[in-house]
Design an enzyme around this catalytic site. Sequence first.
Site, short mmCIF file in Angstrom:
data_model
loop_
_atom_site.label_atom_id
_atom_site.label_comp_id
_atom_site.label_asym_id
_atom_site.label_seq_id
_atom_site.Cartn_x
_atom_site.Cartn_y
_atom_site.Cartn_z
CD GLU A 201 1.64 -1.47 4.37
OE1 GLU A 201 1.61 -0.66 3.28
OE2 GLU A 201 2.18 -0.97 5.46
CB THR B 83 -0.83 -0.09 1.30
OG1 THR B 83 -1.89 -0.98 1.05
CG2 THR B 83 -1.75 1.27 1.38
N GLY B 84 0.59 2.24 -0.72
CA GLY B 84 1.27 3.46 -0.61
C GLY B 84 1.57 4.04 -2.05
CB SER B 85 2.69 7.12 -3.47
OG SER B 85 4.21 7.07 -2.77
N GLY C 261 2.73 4.67 7.07
CA GLY C 261 2.56 6.20 6.72
C GLY C 261 1.08 6.15 6.00
CE LYS D 111 5.43 -2.00 4.87
NZ LYS D 111 5.13 -0.89 3.69
CG ASP E 47 4.16 -2.58 1.20
OD1 ASP E 47 3.96 -1.52 0.54
OD2 ASP E 47 3.71 -3.02 2.33
#
Length: 260
Positions: free
Chosen positions: A111, A33-35, A104, A102, A89
């Site tokens: 995760e 997950t995330g940009s 953020g 992790k 990830d």
Amino acid sequence: MTGELSPIDKAKFVAAKRAAEFVEDGMRVGLGTGSTAAWLVRCLGEMVEQDGLKILGVPTSTRTAQLAREVGIKVISLDEARWLDLTIDGADEFDADLSLIKGGGGALLQEKIVATASDQMVVIADAAKEVEHLGSFPLPIEVIPFGWQTTQALIEETLVSMDVMGRQASLRMNGSVPFVTDEGNHILDLHLGRIGNPRQLAMVINQIPGVVENGLFIDICDKVVIGYGDGRVETRDINEGTVSEDRLDFVETDNLFRDI
């Protein structure tokens, strides 16, 4: 298009593109997950569409699940997969030992569960995420809503005896209301400045009543793929003790860069 991407986005893209090469036909893959992880999902979606790659994706958040389905990746649950070949990830910080912070994006619990249910975890990151000591990025702690203020007080009291520079904990907000994770919990962000002993801190924090999980990933990451804005990519393997570097060319792809 790639020409419109910032150097940071270019770095994230080349790291994701290189990491996608670790994915093989028939694999069960944890999707972060995330940009930066979103770039990875898009790269895999392109491989599914153009190359006929057949994989099963286990997403770590509802956001990732939605994106994976949009780009054509077949999504299943971790219970259905049972065990994964690989998880890819991002990370908010990583150090020389490939210890990570992790969370953020608010998905640290899923995760960590997905990463530890994998034969291998690969982290993709831009070069700015590498630090000498973890802690500049606030450490997320997922806590249950009941009594969260008591949990916060217990955490701050515990930090007095830990090797950290700061001890402030703040409730993560989503506008005017507390942020809520996919599991219905809250997140406390610990502003520590520097973490002298991440392994000890992770163990102690998880003993506090009300804490569900912390954002320190220790002895979980196997490889880190670091992207740079000029297209360079560095891959470090903590198990093999190897470091390799090459360069990726930017190729404009409508499917990959739509909505960016």
